[in-house]
Design a protein around this motif. Structure first.
Motif, mmCIF file in Angstrom:
data_model
loop_
_atom_site.group_PDB
_atom_site.id
_atom_site.type_symbol
_atom_site.label_atom_id
_atom_site.label_comp_id
_atom_site.label_asym_id
_atom_site.label_seq_id
_atom_site.Cartn_x
_atom_site.Cartn_y
_atom_site.Cartn_z
ATOM 1 N N ASP A 113 -23.610 -10.634 47.221
ATOM 2 C CA ASP A 113 -23.084 -10.408 45.196
ATOM 3 C C ASP A 113 -23.822 -8.981 45.194
ATOM 4 N N ASN A 114 -24.573 -8.896 45.813
ATOM 5 C CA ASN A 114 -25.811 -7.433 45.180
ATOM 6 C C ASN A 114 -24.783 -6.236 45.532
ATOM 7 N N ARG A 115 -23.996 -6.243 46.818
ATOM 8 C CA ARG A 115 -23.333 -4.993 47.608
ATOM 9 C C ARG A 115 -21.868 -5.127 47.006
ATOM 10 N N GLY A 116 -21.188 -6.329 47.163
ATOM 11 C CA GLY A 116 -20.194 -6.999 46.319
ATOM 12 C C GLY A 116 -19.125 -5.987 47.906
ATOM 13 N N GLU A 117 -19.497 -6.811 49.192
ATOM 14 C CA GLU A 117 -18.716 -7.023 49.960
ATOM 15 C C GLU A 117 -19.079 -7.799 51.061
ATOM 16 N N TYR A 118 -18.183 -8.224 51.760
ATOM 17 C CA TYR A 118 -18.260 -8.728 53.126
ATOM 18 C C TYR A 118 -19.356 -8.222 54.523
ATOM 19 N N LEU A 119 -19.913 -9.126 55.124
ATOM 20 C CA LEU A 119 -20.372 -8.480 56.019
ATOM 21 C C LEU A 119 -20.771 -9.607 57.542
ATOM 22 N N ILE A 120 -18.990 -8.525 57.932
ATOM 23 C CA ILE A 120 -18.532 -10.070 59.431
ATOM 24 C C ILE A 120 -18.689 -9.138 60.414
ATOM 25 N N THR A 121 -18.848 -10.615 61.348
ATOM 26 C CA THR A 121 -18.925 -9.799 62.872
ATOM 27 C C THR A 121 -18.026 -10.435 63.648
ATOM 28 N N LEU A 122 -17.724 -9.318 64.365
ATOM 29 C CA LEU A 122 -16.428 -10.595 65.611
ATOM 30 C C LEU A 122 -17.323 -10.003 66.799
ATOM 31 N N ILE A 123 -16.761 -11.643 67.837
ATOM 32 C CA ILE A 123 -17.254 -11.826 69.338
ATOM 33 C C ILE A 123 -16.037 -12.009 69.737
ATOM 34 N N ASP A 124 -15.964 -11.155 70.288
ATOM 35 C CA ASP A 124 -14.484 -11.566 71.390
ATOM 36 C C ASP A 124 -14.619 -12.334 72.430
ATOM 37 N N ILE A 125 -13.829 -13.715 72.495
ATOM 38 C CA ILE A 125 -13.462 -14.962 73.341
ATOM 39 C C ILE A 125 -12.131 -14.798 73.734
ATOM 40 N N THR A 126 -11.699 -13.784 74.246
ATOM 41 C CA THR A 126 -9.918 -13.188 74.674
ATOM 42 C C THR A 126 -10.531 -13.922 76.400
ATOM 43 N N GLU A 127 -11.847 -14.160 77.398
ATOM 44 C CA GLU A 127 -11.701 -14.148 78.127
ATOM 45 C C GLU A 127 -11.949 -15.526 78.032
ATOM 46 N N GLN A 128 -12.524 -16.002 78.059
ATOM 47 C CA GLN A 128 -12.727 -17.711 77.235
ATOM 48 C C GLN A 128 -11.691 -18.847 76.550
ATOM 49 N N LYS A 129 -11.022 -17.531 76.227
ATOM 50 C CA LYS A 129 -9.658 -18.575 75.451
ATOM 51 C C LYS A 129 -8.958 -18.648 76.865
ATOM 52 N N LEU A 130 -8.255 -17.554 77.370
ATOM 53 C CA LEU A 130 -7.588 -17.755 78.435
ATOM 54 C C LEU A 130 -7.684 -18.269 79.613
ATOM 55 N N HIS A 131 -8.968 -18.742 79.738
ATOM 56 C CA HIS A 131 -9.564 -19.318 81.497
ATOM 57 C C HIS A 131 -9.407 -20.372 80.188
ATOM 58 N N GLU A 132 -9.661 -21.555 79.256
ATOM 59 C CA GLU A 132 -8.485 -22.678 79.124
ATOM 60 C C GLU A 132 -7.882 -22.516 78.848
ATOM 61 N N SER A 133 -6.744 -21.418 78.230
ATOM 62 C CA SER A 133 -4.885 -21.588 78.850
ATOM 63 C C SER A 133 -5.008 -22.027 80.164
#
Length: 320
Positions: A113-133
């Motif tokens: 609220d103070n900055r009026g911004e979204y602070l987000i983090t992205l973690i790559d889970i492609t390898e995990q998803k491919l393994h599950e698939s």
């Protein structure tokens, strides 16, 4: 003295900023700062790599434009929840950019609220998803009623149990590592090699083809083969679905032989004789002996070329 302390404080602040910037830029995860409208304000180097572009070209871009069509609703809900609940939100989305494979990421972040911004983090889970698939794929394939094999670099790398049974093998060990062409009858090898070159080059699906395979015990079977390009263990491969059609081919051969015998028998008769072959309640073929020309004026070949020719023999008033 005060100037020296001030200079020292500035140096410490600069070193701290440099260390923070280095940690931020080279962190293993993607860090983003988004505006209230979810436009990219700032991002680190890993974040830019995830979006397949340089940072300077990503500033002020809508983050949603990099989200796959299927997961856009998930991202919108994430943004909505973060702005309303003011607590950390976690979701899974897919990043999709032109000419690149999709990237599966775990998205987490909050709204400040103070900055009026979204602070987000992205973690790559492609390898995990491919393994599950791949695990799901293996489970489905293993229990498939069709014989399925996968070859990579010209060698068989996977075969399900139905394929083992079809090829008269004792286990997958008798199939894995062998070249596909070893199982193909010499009469079909040229066409199979051509098909495999095409599917490998174009990365597409080939139409059904009838081929003949040589089994482990030396016997031969006729098979219907469907080939398609897939990714197996992160590398290009070709999946083959095999179906035994030996009985069908034998039945077709017996039918042709039966028709030939019938034709030889009826050709010696002086009476006009014809036979109608019916399938599913519909006449699909008519066979006329040679005496038909004496009676109708048309030869059996003419009737074969025009199955409705016999209608012309009737007076117009009687054709109904």
């Amino acid at each position: 003295m005060q100037n020296e302390e001030l200079k020292q404080a500035k140096d410490q602040a600069r070193l701290a900023l440099e260390k923070y910037t280095e940690l931020y830029d080279f962190a293993p995860n993607g860090y983003f700062t988004l505006s209230k409208d979810a436009e990219i304000i700032d991002l680190n180097i890993i974040g830019a790599k995830m979006l397949r572009n340089e940072r300077k070209y990503l500033i002020d871009k809508q983050f949603e434009s990099f989200v796959s069509k299927d997961t856009k609703p998930v991202f919108r809900q994430f943004i909505k929840n973060a702005s309303i609940n003011k607590i950390k939100q976690i979701s899974e989305i897919i990043l999709a950019t032109d000419n690149y494979l999709p990237v599966y990421v775990l998205l987490s972040g909050t709204f400040s609220d103070n900055r009026g911004e979204y602070l987000i983090t992205l973690i790559d889970i492609t390898e995990q998803k491919l393994h599950e698939s791949e695990n799901k794929y293996r489970e489905l394939v293993e229990h498939s009623p069709d014989a399925i094999a996968i070859y990579q670099d010209r060698k068989v790398v996977f075969a399900n149990m139905e394929c083992v049974r079809l090829m008269s093998a004792k286990s997958t060990k008798e199939l894995i590592g062998k070249t596909l062409i070893e199982f193909v009858h010499p009469d079909y090898r040229a066409s199979v090699i051509e098909r495999m070159k095409k599917i490998t080059k174009e990365g597409t699906q080939m139409p059904l083809a009838e081929e003949r395979f040589i089994l482990n015990d030396g016997s031969e079977i006729d098979v219907e083969v469907k080939s398609m390009s897939i990714v197996f263990e992160n590398n290009p491969a070709v999946q083959l679905i095999l179906r035994d059609i030996t009985e069908r081919k034998q039945a077709e051969t017996r039918l042709v032989e039966s028709e030939d015998r019938y034709k030889r028998i009826t050709e010696g008769l002086t009476d006009y004789l014809y036979t109608v072959i019916v399938k599913n309640g519909k006449a699909v073929k008519m066979i006329h002996n040679e005496a038909c020309k004496t009676i109708t004026g048309y030869s059996s070949k003419e009737f074969s070329h025009d199955p409705h020719l016999w209608i012309d023999m009737f007076f117009p008033d009687e054709r109904e």
